[in-house]
Design a protein around this motif. Structure first.
Motif, PDB file in Angstrom:
ATOM      1  N   THR A 348       0.841  -1.200   0.000  1.00  0.00           N
ATOM      2  CA  THR A 348       0.000   0.000   0.000  1.00  0.00           C
ATOM      3  C   THR A 348       0.873   1.246   0.000  1.00  0.00           C
ATOM      4  OG1 THR A 348      -1.787  -1.071   1.249  1.00  0.00           O
ATOM      5  CG2 THR A 348      -1.778   1.328   1.192  1.00  0.00           C
ATOM      6  N   ALA A 349       0.640   2.110  -0.974  1.00  0.00           N
ATOM      7  CA  ALA A 349       1.208   3.457  -0.946  1.00  0.00           C
ATOM      8  C   ALA A 349       0.096   4.397  -0.484  1.00  0.00           C
ATOM      9  CB  ALA A 349       1.698   3.858  -2.333  1.00  0.00           C
ATOM     10  N   TYR A 350       0.419   5.301   0.439  1.00  0.00           N
ATOM     11  CA  TYR A 350      -0.620   6.178   0.967  1.00  0.00           C
ATOM     12  C   TYR A 350      -0.069   7.575   1.231  1.00  0.00           C
ATOM     13  CZ  TYR A 350       1.266   5.251   5.720  1.00  0.00           C
ATOM     14  OH  TYR A 350       2.061   5.142   6.834  1.00  0.00           O
ATOM     15  N   GLY A 351      -0.990   8.527   1.373  1.00  0.00           N
ATOM     16  CA  GLY A 351      -0.583   9.903   1.635  1.00  0.00           C
ATOM     17  C   GLY A 351      -1.792  10.795   1.843  1.00  0.00           C
ATOM     18  N   GLY A 352      -1.518  12.079   2.002  1.00  0.00           N
ATOM     19  CA  GLY A 352      -2.586  13.047   2.233  1.00  0.00           C
ATOM     20  C   GLY A 352      -2.067  14.233   3.006  1.00  0.00           C
ATOM     21  N   ASN A 353      -2.969  14.946   3.673  1.00  0.00           N
ATOM     22  CA  ASN A 353      -2.534  16.118   4.418  1.00  0.00           C
ATOM     23  C   ASN A 353      -3.483  16.439   5.559  1.00  0.00           C
ATOM     24  OD1 ASN A 353      -4.727  17.308   2.771  1.00  0.00           O
ATOM     25  ND2 ASN A 353      -3.917  19.251   3.524  1.00  0.00           N
ATOM     26  N   SER A 376       0.101  22.823   9.135  1.00  0.00           N
ATOM     27  CA  SER A 376       0.031  22.246   7.794  1.00  0.00           C
ATOM     28  C   SER A 376       1.052  21.127   7.674  1.00  0.00           C
ATOM     29  CB  SER A 376       0.311  23.321   6.741  1.00  0.00           C
ATOM     30  OG  SER A 376       0.290  22.772   5.437  1.00  0.00           O
ATOM     31  N   GLN A 377       0.566  19.899   7.425  1.00  0.00           N
ATOM     32  CA  GLN A 377       1.453  18.765   7.229  1.00  0.00           C
ATOM     33  C   GLN A 377       1.004  17.964   6.010  1.00  0.00           C
ATOM     34  OE1 GLN A 377       1.878  16.484  10.929  1.00  0.00           O
ATOM     35  NE2 GLN A 377       3.749  17.640  11.313  1.00  0.00           N
ATOM     36  N   LEU A 378       1.995  17.589   5.201  1.00  0.00           N
ATOM     37  CA  LEU A 378       1.779  16.744   4.025  1.00  0.00           C
ATOM     38  C   LEU A 378       2.431  15.399   4.306  1.00  0.00           C
ATOM     39  CD1 LEU A 378       0.822  16.575   1.030  1.00  0.00           C
ATOM     40  CD2 LEU A 378       3.127  17.319   0.390  1.00  0.00           C
ATOM     41  N   TYR A 379       1.666  14.305   4.141  1.00  0.00           N
ATOM     42  CA  TYR A 379       2.145  12.974   4.489  1.00  0.00           C
ATOM     43  C   TYR A 379       2.314  12.096   3.254  1.00  0.00           C
ATOM     44  CZ  TYR A 379       0.009  14.468   8.897  1.00  0.00           C
ATOM     45  OH  TYR A 379      -0.359  15.170  10.016  1.00  0.00           O
ATOM     46  N   GLU A 395       6.556   6.201   7.303  1.00  0.00           N
ATOM     47  CA  GLU A 395       5.683   7.353   7.126  1.00  0.00           C
ATOM     48  C   GLU A 395       6.501   8.619   7.325  1.00  0.00           C
ATOM     49  OE1 GLU A 395       1.654   7.003   8.699  1.00  0.00           O
ATOM     50  OE2 GLU A 395       1.879   9.014   9.578  1.00  0.00           O
ATOM     51  N   ASN A 396       6.249   9.606   6.478  1.00  0.00           N
ATOM     52  CA  ASN A 396       6.997  10.859   6.528  1.00  0.00           C
ATOM     53  C   ASN A 396       6.030  12.031   6.465  1.00  0.00           C
ATOM     54  OD1 ASN A 396      10.038   9.913   5.941  1.00  0.00           O
ATOM     55  ND2 ASN A 396       8.637   8.720   4.683  1.00  0.00           N
ATOM     56  N   ALA A 397       6.440  13.136   7.064  1.00  0.00           N
ATOM     57  CA  ALA A 397       5.646  14.357   7.015  1.00  0.00           C
ATOM     58  C   ALA A 397       6.532  15.528   6.616  1.00  0.00           C
ATOM     59  CB  ALA A 397       5.002  14.653   8.367  1.00  0.00           C
ATOM     60  N   ILE A 398       6.033  16.330   5.704  1.00  0.00           N
ATOM     61  CA  ILE A 398       6.665  17.593   5.340  1.00  0.00           C
ATOM     62  C   ILE A 398       5.836  18.692   5.992  1.00  0.00           C
ATOM     63  CG2 ILE A 398       7.323  19.141   3.461  1.00  0.00           C
ATOM     64  CD1 ILE A 398       7.453  16.659   1.666  1.00  0.00           C
ATOM     65  N   ASP A 399       6.447  19.415   6.901  1.00  0.00           N
ATOM     66  CA  ASP A 399       5.706  20.376   7.710  1.00  0.00           C
ATOM     67  C   ASP A 399       5.802  21.774   7.117  1.00  0.00           C
ATOM     68  OD1 ASP A 399       4.290  20.736  10.419  1.00  0.00           O
ATOM     69  OD2 ASP A 399       5.781  22.335  10.431  1.00  0.00           O
ATOM     70  N   GLY A 400       4.636  22.416   6.951  1.00  0.00           N
ATOM     71  CA  GLY A 400       4.583  23.788   6.466  1.00  0.00           C
ATOM     72  C   GLY A 400       3.897  24.710   7.452  1.00  0.00           C
ATOM     73  N   SER A 401       3.890  24.329   8.734  1.00  0.00           N
ATOM     74  CA  SER A 401       3.227  25.127   9.761  1.00  0.00           C
ATOM     75  C   SER A 401       3.970  26.424  10.017  1.00  0.00           C
ATOM     76  CB  SER A 401       3.127  24.327  11.066  1.00  0.00           C
ATOM     77  OG  SER A 401       2.475  23.095  10.859  1.00  0.00           O
ATOM     78  N   ASN A 402       3.245  27.413  10.548  1.00  0.00           N
ATOM     79  CA  ASN A 402       3.901  28.681  10.849  1.00  0.00           C
ATOM     80  C   ASN A 402       4.428  28.689  12.284  1.00  0.00           C
ATOM     81  OD1 ASN A 402       1.645  29.078  12.441  1.00  0.00           O
ATOM     82  ND2 ASN A 402       0.990  30.966  11.443  1.00  0.00           N
ATOM     83  N   VAL A 403       4.968  29.834  12.713  1.00  0.00           N
ATOM     84  CA  VAL A 403       5.652  29.922  13.992  1.00  0.00           C
ATOM     85  C   VAL A 403       4.709  29.689  15.164  1.00  0.00           C
ATOM     86  CG1 VAL A 403       5.335  32.436  14.136  1.00  0.00           C
ATOM     87  CG2 VAL A 403       7.250  31.351  15.342  1.00  0.00           C
ATOM     88  N   VAL A 408       4.051  22.430  18.305  1.00  0.00           N
ATOM     89  CA  VAL A 408       3.332  21.144  18.273  1.00  0.00           C
ATOM     90  C   VAL A 408       3.438  20.452  16.921  1.00  0.00           C
ATOM     91  CG1 VAL A 408       1.694  21.857  20.043  1.00  0.00           C
ATOM     92  CG2 VAL A 408       1.153  22.288  17.644  1.00  0.00           C
ATOM     93  N   SER A 409       4.233  20.975  16.002  1.00  0.00           N
ATOM     94  CA  SER A 409       4.257  20.436  14.650  1.00  0.00           C
ATOM     95  C   SER A 409       5.671  20.481  14.092  1.00  0.00           C
ATOM     96  CB  SER A 409       3.304  21.242  13.764  1.00  0.00           C
ATOM     97  OG  SER A 409       3.222  20.697  12.480  1.00  0.00           O
ATOM     98  N   SER A 410       6.048  19.444  13.350  1.00  0.00           N
ATOM     99  CA  SER A 410       7.396  19.366  12.795  1.00  0.00           C
ATOM    100  C   SER A 410       7.439  18.348  11.669  1.00  0.00           C
ATOM    101  CB  SER A 410       8.392  18.967  13.888  1.00  0.00           C
ATOM    102  OG  SER A 410       9.669  18.698  13.358  1.00  0.00           O
ATOM    103  N   ASP A 411       8.450  18.472  10.777  1.00  0.00           N
ATOM    104  CA  ASP A 411       8.746  17.381   9.857  1.00  0.00           C
ATOM    105  C   ASP A 411       9.050  16.123  10.668  1.00  0.00           C
ATOM    106  OD1 ASP A 411       8.666  19.189   7.740  1.00  0.00           O
ATOM    107  OD2 ASP A 411      10.831  19.475   7.722  1.00  0.00           O
ATOM    108  N   PHE A 412       8.783  14.956  10.095  1.00  0.00           N
ATOM    109  CA  PHE A 412       9.245  13.723  10.738  1.00  0.00           C
ATOM    110  C   PHE A 412       9.422  12.638   9.691  1.00  0.00           C
ATOM    111  CE2 PHE A 412       4.599  13.051  11.073  1.00  0.00           C
ATOM    112  CZ  PHE A 412       4.470  11.758  10.581  1.00  0.00           C
ATOM    113  N   SER A 413      10.257  11.679  10.036  1.00  0.00           N
ATOM    114  CA  SER A 413      10.418  10.445   9.271  1.00  0.00           C
ATOM    115  C   SER A 413      10.321   9.306  10.262  1.00  0.00           C
ATOM    116  CB  SER A 413      11.770  10.399   8.554  1.00  0.00           C
ATOM    117  OG  SER A 413      11.865  11.438   7.597  1.00  0.00           O
ATOM    118  N   ALA A 414       9.544   8.270   9.932  1.00  0.00           N
ATOM    119  CA  ALA A 414       9.310   7.182  10.868  1.00  0.00           C
ATOM    120  C   ALA A 414       9.284   5.864  10.141  1.00  0.00           C
ATOM    121  CB  ALA A 414       7.997   7.392  11.621  1.00  0.00           C
ATOM    122  N   ILE A 415       9.739   4.830  10.834  1.00  0.00           N
ATOM    123  CA  ILE A 415       9.621   3.462  10.359  1.00  0.00           C
ATOM    124  C   ILE A 415       9.152   2.618  11.528  1.00  0.00           C
ATOM    125  CG2 ILE A 415      12.081   3.003  10.816  1.00  0.00           C
ATOM    126  CD1 ILE A 415      11.992   1.075   8.385  1.00  0.00           C
ATOM    127  N   GLY A 416       8.183   1.733  11.280  1.00  0.00           N
ATOM    128  CA  GLY A 416       7.636   1.000  12.405  1.00  0.00           C
ATOM    129  C   GLY A 416       6.950  -0.287  11.998  1.00  0.00           C
TER     130      GLY A 416
END
Length: 421
Positions: A348-353, A376-379, A395-403, A408-416
């Protein structure tokens, strides 16, 4: 009751329990079925510049089904969240003493606990901590393995949504009923809850410079709440879903016994315990959702979108604003898309925001920095189903949140991995 009918009802209860989430029977008799379900999940996550092994949303649920007279089915469900991979506590060094504080996170915590009774004609009644009827709509995008669920209004105020009733509703009474038609299925849910938690409110300078007003315990609280949801699943292609939900709770912010403290000396000194105020309001959220496909991670394409508007249902980080509460009105959108293929639907490939932004001029004007709250997070991710009960994922997130949302929000990379019961 006729024993043959009784056995048929019991068999139906067993099938319903087992088919819902791969439940494992613990005990079966002619009178009851006791079963267990849940899963264990954990992942390595790189976020905010650190890499850590973290608990996922591991859980274990015990359920009991008891067939009753005239096609009624009764029972209960109790579900606990499990923090299993790390029991360490923070260590505080004070002089020559090493202190391990006692406020460690509990390894087991309650996620749900409710009783139910249901009937094919009259629907299902449930009482206790349970998924709110609001979730009948917003669950359609809540499928990420690591993050998600940030912009639908479900997990309000940085909690599980229990106090507002939009997520895992606390102390709720709910009724749900489905009707099947040749063209699809229509379902409605209604919910009621009352006075589940106090509001801890303090306001600076309300009675002059260097004063602090505190609402006494029991006077300021989350009051009566109501929720309603309606969904329709149409038999079009693999399935087309439409849903709408609304949840509202009254904020009882009123007292004749407000406490006023003088803070000019640095230590609060009580100077008045008869301060009267009334600032009652409401917190509400509404959601519209649509998806196409069988279900998330099922063979082929699945795509879901949830739009929400809310009042006082979100909470900005502490210290974000000056002079007013950090509750704010908001609007948001969540999406989730997946495509599954391969033998036994193993890839399964998945994503969203998730996108959540303040829609509150008074709040925006009072911000310490920035001109609005924007999360704002893009997954994007990939999942491999090793077998029926074991899956591996990244799973990865590209974070576009403001200051404002940065704490409470950040880029992340995860494997599990996840193992289902």
């Amino acid at each position: 009751m006729n024993k043959k009918i009784h056995r048929q009802l019991l068999a139906a209860a067993i099938i319903a329990a087992a088919s819902s989430a791969q439940a494992v029977p613990i005990y079966q008799s002619n009178q009851v079925t006791l079963y267990m379900e849940g899963y264990f999940t954990a992942h390595m996550v790189n976020s905010f510049g650190d890499t850590q092994m973290q608990d996922g949303a591991s859980r274990i649920r015990i359920g009991l089904h008891v067939p009753a007279y005239d096609e009624w089915d009764t029972g209960f469900n109790v579900e606990w969240g499990v923090r299993a991979i790390n029991s360490a506590r923070n260590v505080v060094i004070q002089g020559d003493q090493q202190v391990a504080p006692g406020d460690e996170r509990q390894p087991l915590y309650l996620r749900q606990g409710h009783g139910f009774f249901k009937h094919p004609k009259w629907g299902e009644f449930s009482l206790g901590k349970q998924w709110g009827v609001y979730y009948e709509v917003t669950y359609i995008t809540d499928w990420y393995n690591v993050s998600g669920g940030l912009a639908s209004g479900t997990y309000s105020l940085g909690t599980d949504g229990g106090v507002t009733g939009s997520g895992r509703a606390d102390s709720a009474i709910a009724w749900r009923k489905s009707w099947d038609f040749e063209s699809g299925e229509f379902k409605i849910g209604m919910q009621y809850a009352a006075h589940v938690a106090d509001l801890e409110i303090s306001v600076d300078d309300i009675a002059g410079p260097d004063t602090l007003m505190v609402c006494p315990p029991g006077d300021c609280e989350y009051g009566i709440s109501h929720g309603i949801a309606a969904v329709y699943r149409a038999n079009i292609g693999k399935g087309l879903f439409f849903g709408a939900a609304y949840n509202r709770v009254k904020l009882d912010i009123a007292s004749q016994n407000g406490l006023i403290f003088d803070t000019s000396s640095g230590e609060p000194v009580l100077i008045d315990d008869t301060f009267a105020f009334n600032a009652s309001s409401n917190t509400w959220t509404t959601a519209l959702g649509v998806y196409y496909g069988g279900e998330a991670f099922s063979k082929g394409f699945y795509g879901a979108v949830v739009l929400q508007r809310s009042q006082n249902n979100e909470l900005a980080p502490q210290g974000s604003v000056i002079g007013i509460t950090n509750f704010f009105d908001a609007k948001g959108v969540e999406t989730f898309f997946s495509y599954t293929w391969g033998a036994d639907n193993c890839y399964t490939a998945y994503g969203g925001n998730n996108y959540l932004v303040s829609d509150d001029p008074e709040f925006d004007a009072a911000l310490v920095v920035g001109n609005k709250y924007k999360l704002s997070q893009l997954y994007f991710g990939f999942q491999y189903r090793w077998n029926e009960r074991v899956r591996l994922y990244f799973e990865n997130a590209i974070d576009g949140s403001n200051v404002v949302a940065a704490p409470v929000s950040s880029d992340f990379s995860a494997i599990g991995f996840r193992v289902d019961i």
